[in-house]
Write a protein that holds these residues in place. Structure first.
Motif, PDB file in Angstrom:
ATOM      1  N   LYS B  62       0.838  -1.262   0.187  1.00  0.00           N
ATOM      2  CA  LYS B  62       0.226  -0.003   0.164  1.00  0.00           C
ATOM      3  C   LYS B  62       0.942   1.292   0.099  1.00  0.00           C
ATOM      4  CE  LYS B  62      -3.730   2.113   2.503  1.00  0.00           C
ATOM      5  NZ  LYS B  62      -4.639   1.930   3.623  1.00  0.00           N
ATOM      6  N   GLU B  63       1.845   1.212   0.969  1.00  0.00           N
ATOM      7  CA  GLU B  63       2.946   2.459   0.731  1.00  0.00           C
ATOM      8  C   GLU B  63       3.514   2.812  -0.608  1.00  0.00           C
ATOM      9  OE1 GLU B  63       4.867   3.629   4.305  1.00  0.00           O
ATOM     10  OE2 GLU B  63       4.515   1.516   5.209  1.00  0.00           O
ATOM     11  N   LEU B  64       4.054   1.362  -1.125  1.00  0.00           N
ATOM     12  CA  LEU B  64       4.562   1.728  -2.327  1.00  0.00           C
ATOM     13  C   LEU B  64       3.836   2.085  -3.340  1.00  0.00           C
ATOM     14  CD1 LEU B  64       6.489  -1.588  -2.409  1.00  0.00           C
ATOM     15  CD2 LEU B  64       7.431   0.615  -2.727  1.00  0.00           C
ATOM     16  N   LYS B  65       2.532   1.704  -3.451  1.00  0.00           N
ATOM     17  CA  LYS B  65       1.301   2.181  -4.259  1.00  0.00           C
ATOM     18  C   LYS B  65       0.937   3.574  -4.144  1.00  0.00           C
ATOM     19  CE  LYS B  65      -3.118   0.603  -4.794  1.00  0.00           C
ATOM     20  NZ  LYS B  65      -4.222  -0.423  -4.937  1.00  0.00           N
ATOM     21  N   SER B  66       0.752   4.057  -2.918  1.00  0.00           N
ATOM     22  CA  SER B  66       0.454   5.271  -2.473  1.00  0.00           C
ATOM     23  C   SER B  66       1.460   6.272  -3.035  1.00  0.00           C
ATOM     24  CB  SER B  66       0.060   5.556  -0.822  1.00  0.00           C
ATOM     25  OG  SER B  66       1.257   5.692  -0.247  1.00  0.00           O
ATOM     26  N   LEU B  67       2.911   6.100  -2.921  1.00  0.00           N
ATOM     27  CA  LEU B  67       3.720   7.060  -3.591  1.00  0.00           C
ATOM     28  C   LEU B  67       3.817   6.978  -5.057  1.00  0.00           C
ATOM     29  CD1 LEU B  67       6.279   8.604  -1.801  1.00  0.00           C
ATOM     30  CD2 LEU B  67       7.363   7.334  -3.556  1.00  0.00           C
ATOM     31  N   GLY B  68       3.127   5.624  -5.706  1.00  0.00           N
ATOM     32  CA  GLY B  68       2.932   5.735  -7.044  1.00  0.00           C
ATOM     33  C   GLY B  68       4.081   4.842  -7.705  1.00  0.00           C
ATOM     34  N   LEU B  69       4.740   4.236  -7.015  1.00  0.00           N
ATOM     35  CA  LEU B  69       5.848   3.544  -7.548  1.00  0.00           C
ATOM     36  C   LEU B  69       5.429   2.226  -7.874  1.00  0.00           C
ATOM     37  CD1 LEU B  69       9.000   3.868  -5.130  1.00  0.00           C
ATOM     38  CD2 LEU B  69       9.007   4.304  -7.694  1.00  0.00           C
ATOM     39  N   ILE B  70       4.348   1.749  -7.639  1.00  0.00           N
ATOM     40  CA  ILE B  70       3.853   0.460  -8.202  1.00  0.00           C
ATOM     41  C   ILE B  70       2.405   0.492  -8.353  1.00  0.00           C
ATOM     42  CG2 ILE B  70       5.658  -0.966  -6.993  1.00  0.00           C
ATOM     43  CD1 ILE B  70       3.208  -1.976  -5.004  1.00  0.00           C
ATOM     44  N   LYS B  71       1.930  -0.225  -9.230  1.00  0.00           N
ATOM     45  CA  LYS B  71       0.419  -0.429  -9.601  1.00  0.00           C
ATOM     46  C   LYS B  71      -0.246  -1.474  -9.331  1.00  0.00           C
ATOM     47  CE  LYS B  71       1.362   0.919 -13.942  1.00  0.00           C
ATOM     48  NZ  LYS B  71       1.282   1.053 -15.449  1.00  0.00           N
ATOM     49  N   GLY B  72      -1.217  -1.656  -9.023  1.00  0.00           N
ATOM     50  CA  GLY B  72      -2.069  -2.754  -8.570  1.00  0.00           C
ATOM     51  C   GLY B  72      -3.322  -2.962  -9.297  1.00  0.00           C
ATOM     52  N   GLN B  73      -3.635  -4.081  -9.905  1.00  0.00           N
ATOM     53  CA  GLN B  73      -4.726  -4.192 -10.481  1.00  0.00           C
ATOM     54  C   GLN B  73      -5.560  -5.526  -9.975  1.00  0.00           C
ATOM     55  OE1 GLN B  73      -5.153  -4.150 -14.854  1.00  0.00           O
ATOM     56  NE2 GLN B  73      -3.351  -6.005 -14.976  1.00  0.00           N
ATOM     57  N   ILE B  74      -6.833  -5.577  -9.787  1.00  0.00           N
ATOM     58  CA  ILE B  74      -7.370  -6.607  -9.334  1.00  0.00           C
ATOM     59  C   ILE B  74      -7.710  -7.651 -10.662  1.00  0.00           C
ATOM     60  CG2 ILE B  74      -9.868  -7.561  -8.365  1.00  0.00           C
ATOM     61  CD1 ILE B  74      -9.965  -4.667  -6.926  1.00  0.00           C
ATOM     62  N   ASP B  75      -7.383  -8.935 -10.224  1.00  0.00           N
ATOM     63  CA  ASP B  75      -7.438 -10.016 -11.402  1.00  0.00           C
ATOM     64  C   ASP B  75      -8.414 -11.166 -10.709  1.00  0.00           C
ATOM     65  OD1 ASP B  75      -6.822 -11.924 -13.224  1.00  0.00           O
ATOM     66  OD2 ASP B  75      -4.955 -12.359 -12.360  1.00  0.00           O
ATOM     67  N   GLY B  76      -9.562 -11.063 -10.760  1.00  0.00           N
ATOM     68  CA  GLY B  76     -10.224 -12.153 -10.196  1.00  0.00           C
ATOM     69  C   GLY B  76     -10.241 -12.006  -8.590  1.00  0.00           C
ATOM     70  N   PRO B  77     -10.064 -12.896  -8.052  1.00  0.00           N
ATOM     71  CA  PRO B  77      -9.939 -12.899  -6.551  1.00  0.00           C
ATOM     72  C   PRO B  77      -8.336 -12.538  -6.091  1.00  0.00           C
ATOM     73  CG  PRO B  77      -9.712 -15.246  -7.256  1.00  0.00           C
ATOM     74  CD  PRO B  77     -10.008 -14.595  -8.496  1.00  0.00           C
ATOM     75  N   ARG B  78      -7.535 -12.110  -7.084  1.00  0.00           N
ATOM     76  CA  ARG B  78      -6.089 -11.797  -6.737  1.00  0.00           C
ATOM     77  C   ARG B  78      -5.993 -10.438  -7.012  1.00  0.00           C
ATOM     78  NH1 ARG B  78      -4.337 -17.454  -7.908  1.00  0.00           N
ATOM     79  NH2 ARG B  78      -6.200 -18.233  -8.479  1.00  0.00           N
ATOM     80  N   SER B  79      -4.847 -10.002  -6.551  1.00  0.00           N
ATOM     81  CA  SER B  79      -4.339  -8.615  -6.889  1.00  0.00           C
ATOM     82  C   SER B  79      -2.850  -8.752  -7.540  1.00  0.00           C
ATOM     83  CB  SER B  79      -4.235  -7.556  -5.425  1.00  0.00           C
ATOM     84  OG  SER B  79      -5.288  -7.132  -5.157  1.00  0.00           O
TER      85      SER B  79
END
Lengths: 103, 103
Positions: B62-79
Motif C-alpha cells: 500500500k505504501e509503495l502504491k500510494s507513492l506511485g512506484l507500483i500499480k495494482g490491479q484486481i485480477d479475479g480474487p487476486r491482486s
DNA sequence: TACTCTTATCGTAAAGATACGATAAAGCCC
DNA sequence: GGGCTTTATCGTATCTTTACGATAAGAGTA
C-alpha cells in the motif's frame, strides 16, 4: 510483538534501506545540500538555515555521521562538518545499481 | 511537542525525503526487486518471498502504491502488482539530480 | 578564575512506523 | 447457495523517530 524484522532480509537490501532512511527526512536532505554548497559548515551555520532547534539539528547531524555520509571535526569550540565524498560516491553507486536492477 | 516539522522544508526536499522513506525498509526494497525480476506478481507470490505476515506485506504494498512506484490491479480474487515504470523513472531522475547537486 | 560561546548529550513527550491476528469483502468452483 | 481462496482493512501492541528544553563539557576571552 513488532520487533522490527529487519535482520531477516538480505544484507544488501538492509544496507540500501539504511541509506534511504537517512535521506528520509527533509532536514537531512537540506543539511547535505547545504554542506555541498558551502563545502564545509560549522554546526551553527546549519542550525541557522534549518527551522529546527539546535538539539534537533545536532541529532540529525549525528545520524548522517553515523552512516558515514558526513565527517565532523572539532575546531576550537566549534564543530566543522563536511561531506565524505568517498562514502557519498559509494552510496550513489549502491543506489545506481539498485535502480539498474529495477530497470 | 514533536508534531513533525516536515512542512517547514522546501517542497523538493520533502518530496525527496518521501521517496527515500518508502525505500527505507528492506521489505519494500525486496518487493521492488521481486516485481522487477518477474515483471508482475500477485500478492501471494510476494508474501511467499518475504519473511512477513500477509497483512504486513499488504501494508508495505500500500505504501509503495500510494507513492506511485507500483500499480495494482484486481485480477479475479487476486491482486496483481507491477512497477510503474514512468513513476520509477521520475524518481530516479529526482535522485540523480539530487546527487548531482551534492557533487 | 569567571564568563561567554558553541555544541553534544540526556531526559522525555508525542507522533509515526512496524507487525500481526482477526475479520471483512470479493471472486471462484462445486 | 455453500465453501474455498485471496487480499485489504481494522484494531492494537510495541518499537522507533522526531523534537525540544535543560544541562554538561570544552574552548576561547576578559
Amino acid at each position: 510483538m513488532p520487533a522490527t524484522k529487519t535482520e531477516l532480509f538480505k544484507t544488501k537490501d538492509q544496507r540500501l534501506a539504511a541509506l534511504a532512511r537517512v535521506l528520509s527526512h527533509p532536514a537531512r536532505v537540506a543539511i547535505l545540500k547545504t554542506l555541498a554548497k558551502k563545502n564545509e559548515c560549522i554546526c551553527g551555520e546549519i542550525v541557522d538555515v534549518l527551522p529546527l532547534a539546535q538539539a534537533t539539528v545536532s541529532q540529525h547531524l549525528k545520524e548522517l555521521k553515523s552512516l558515514g555520509l558526513i565527517k565532523g571535526q572539532i575546531d576550537g569550540p566549534r564543530s566543522c562538518y563536511c561531506i565524505d565524498r568517498q562514502a557519498l560516491n559509494e552510496c550513489i553507486d549502491d543506489l545506481r545499481s539498485f535502480f539498474e536492477e529495477l530497470q
